[in-house]
Design a protein around this motif. Sequence first.
Motif, PDB file in Angstrom:
ATOM      1  N   GLN A 140      50.789  29.037  39.232  1.00 33.47           N
ATOM      2  CA  GLN A 140      51.243  30.246  38.537  1.00 33.47           C
ATOM      3  C   GLN A 140      50.148  30.752  37.588  1.00 33.47           C
ATOM      4  OE1 GLN A 140      53.911  32.167  39.051  1.00 33.47           O
ATOM      5  NE2 GLN A 140      53.143  33.550  37.467  1.00 33.47           N
ATOM      6  N   LEU A 141      49.469  29.835  36.941  1.00 33.55           N
ATOM      7  CA  LEU A 141      48.362  30.193  36.055  1.00 33.55           C
ATOM      8  C   LEU A 141      47.237  30.874  36.841  1.00 33.55           C
ATOM      9  CD1 LEU A 141      47.146  29.965  33.170  1.00 33.55           C
ATOM     10  CD2 LEU A 141      46.214  27.739  33.902  1.00 33.55           C
ATOM     11  N   MET A 142      46.913  30.352  38.014  1.00 32.06           N
ATOM     12  CA  MET A 142      45.868  30.959  38.850  1.00 32.06           C
ATOM     13  C   MET A 142      46.275  32.371  39.267  1.00 32.06           C
ATOM     14  SD  MET A 142      43.362  28.774  39.085  1.00 32.06           S
ATOM     15  CE  MET A 142      43.756  28.659  37.343  1.00 32.06           C
ATOM     16  N   LYS A 143      47.564  32.525  39.559  1.00 31.36           N
ATOM     17  CA  LYS A 143      48.080  33.847  39.928  1.00 31.36           C
ATOM     18  C   LYS A 143      47.979  34.815  38.747  1.00 31.36           C
ATOM     19  CE  LYS A 143      52.238  36.006  41.806  1.00 31.36           C
ATOM     20  NZ  LYS A 143      53.619  35.773  42.261  1.00 31.36           N
ATOM     21  N   GLU A 144      48.377  34.365  37.563  1.00 29.50           N
ATOM     22  CA  GLU A 144      48.304  35.207  36.366  1.00 29.50           C
ATOM     23  C   GLU A 144      46.868  35.582  36.028  1.00 29.50           C
ATOM     24  OE1 GLU A 144      50.320  32.906  33.365  1.00 29.50           O
ATOM     25  OE2 GLU A 144      52.255  33.117  34.389  1.00 29.50           O
ATOM     26  N   ARG A 145      45.958  34.646  36.230  1.00 27.27           N
ATOM     27  CA  ARG A 145      44.542  34.906  35.946  1.00 27.27           C
ATOM     28  C   ARG A 145      43.858  35.718  37.051  1.00 27.27           C
ATOM     29  NH1 ARG A 145      42.727  28.916  33.704  1.00 27.27           N
ATOM     30  NH2 ARG A 145      43.647  29.128  31.632  1.00 27.27           N
ATOM     31  N   ARG A 146      44.530  35.832  38.187  1.00 22.56           N
ATOM     32  CA  ARG A 146      44.019  36.591  39.339  1.00 22.56           C
ATOM     33  C   ARG A 146      42.599  36.148  39.723  1.00 22.56           C
ATOM     34  NH1 ARG A 146      46.147  41.599  40.851  1.00 22.56           N
ATOM     35  NH2 ARG A 146      43.988  42.203  41.110  1.00 22.56           N
ATOM     36  N   ILE A 147      42.446  34.849  39.878  1.00 24.55           N
ATOM     37  CA  ILE A 147      41.107  34.314  40.145  1.00 24.55           C
ATOM     38  C   ILE A 147      40.521  34.835  41.455  1.00 24.55           C
ATOM     39  CG2 ILE A 147      41.495  32.254  38.747  1.00 24.55           C
ATOM     40  CD1 ILE A 147      41.630  30.709  41.487  1.00 24.55           C
ATOM     41  N   GLU A 148      41.367  35.213  42.385  1.00 27.69           N
ATOM     42  CA  GLU A 148      40.868  35.729  43.666  1.00 27.69           C
ATOM     43  C   GLU A 148      40.130  37.048  43.507  1.00 27.69           C
ATOM     44  OE1 GLU A 148      45.023  37.492  43.314  1.00 27.69           O
ATOM     45  OE2 GLU A 148      44.021  35.611  42.736  1.00 27.69           O
ATOM     46  N   THR A 149      40.381  37.748  42.376  1.00 26.91           N
ATOM     47  CA  THR A 149      39.672  39.010  42.119  1.00 26.91           C
ATOM     48  C   THR A 149      38.479  38.809  41.191  1.00 26.91           C
ATOM     49  OG1 THR A 149      41.049  39.604  40.217  1.00 26.91           O
ATOM     50  CG2 THR A 149      41.808  40.327  42.401  1.00 26.91           C
ATOM     51  N   LYS A 150      38.458  37.712  40.450  1.00 26.11           N
ATOM     52  CA  LYS A 150      37.363  37.444  39.516  1.00 26.11           C
ATOM     53  C   LYS A 150      36.190  36.733  40.174  1.00 26.11           C
ATOM     54  CE  LYS A 150      40.274  37.234  35.440  1.00 26.11           C
ATOM     55  NZ  LYS A 150      40.773  36.411  34.356  1.00 26.11           N
ATOM     56  N   LEU A 151      36.470  36.065  41.276  1.00 29.55           N
ATOM     57  CA  LEU A 151      35.449  35.336  42.022  1.00 29.55           C
ATOM     58  C   LEU A 151      35.232  36.028  43.354  1.00 29.55           C
ATOM     59  CD1 LEU A 151      36.886  31.763  41.470  1.00 29.55           C
ATOM     60  CD2 LEU A 151      34.961  32.768  40.247  1.00 29.55           C
ATOM     61  N   SER A 152      34.095  35.763  43.957  1.00 32.70           N
ATOM     62  CA  SER A 152      33.866  36.319  45.288  1.00 32.70           C
ATOM     63  C   SER A 152      33.505  35.180  46.239  1.00 32.70           C
ATOM     64  CB  SER A 152      32.728  37.339  45.259  1.00 32.70           C
ATOM     65  OG  SER A 152      31.496  36.683  45.071  1.00 32.70           O
ATOM     66  N   PRO A 153      33.837  35.343  47.503  1.00 29.96           N
ATOM     67  CA  PRO A 153      33.455  34.308  48.473  1.00 29.96           C
ATOM     68  C   PRO A 153      31.945  34.049  48.463  1.00 29.96           C
ATOM     69  CG  PRO A 153      35.023  35.818  49.462  1.00 29.96           C
ATOM     70  CD  PRO A 153      34.640  36.395  48.125  1.00 29.96           C
ATOM     71  N   GLU A 154      31.149  35.083  48.295  1.00 20.57           N
ATOM     72  CA  GLU A 154      29.694  34.920  48.289  1.00 20.57           C
ATOM     73  C   GLU A 154      29.242  34.042  47.122  1.00 20.57           C
ATOM     74  OE1 GLU A 154      31.116  38.145  50.522  1.00 20.57           O
ATOM     75  OE2 GLU A 154      31.232  38.036  48.344  1.00 20.57           O
ATOM     76  N   LEU A 155      29.870  34.203  45.969  1.00 17.02           N
ATOM     77  CA  LEU A 155      29.546  33.394  44.796  1.00 17.02           C
ATOM     78  C   LEU A 155      29.819  31.918  45.052  1.00 17.02           C
ATOM     79  CD1 LEU A 155      28.998  33.201  41.590  1.00 17.02           C
ATOM     80  CD2 LEU A 155      31.486  33.235  41.434  1.00 17.02           C
TER      81      LEU A 155
END
Length: 154
Positions: free
Chosen positions: A102-117
């Motif tokens: 739930q914390l990962m969802k709230e932080r929206r880590i999928e938008t803050k990180l990129s696959p290339e990174l």
Amino acid sequence: MKKLPTKKKKINLLTIGFTQKTAQDFFELLTKNKVKKVIDVRLNNVSQLAGFTKKQDFPYFLEKIAQIEYLHELDLAPTQSILTEYKKNKGDWSIYEQKFLQLMKERRIETKLSPELLDNTCLLCSEAKPHHCHRRLVVEYLQHHWGNINLVHL
């Protein structure tokens, strides 16, 4: 002519825990697996128990021994309250897992990180095995959102 959809490039994302590993084993695993960057996902990385992975020493060792970049990413760490409830109060893993996801969802880590990174990157935590470690949950969360991760637990 109809254009075919392009296939997402698979990224190689690794995880490692330093506990129960010698420094030699640890750095050889990273080197052998061609890790380019280590992202520290620990909330606390300054404890004497962290050994060779203490914040003030670890980036130096990574660079000098294996030419690996270091990043400490607190967005991928649990909160102190989630960690305390599980570790100190001997909490239930399934509850920890739910709260952390739930914390990962709230932080929206999928938008803050990129696959290339994250390609050829290794997520670091202390747990020897990934089964009851949040580093595994981070990768599974990203896999759910991105769908193009080749995961290796070292």
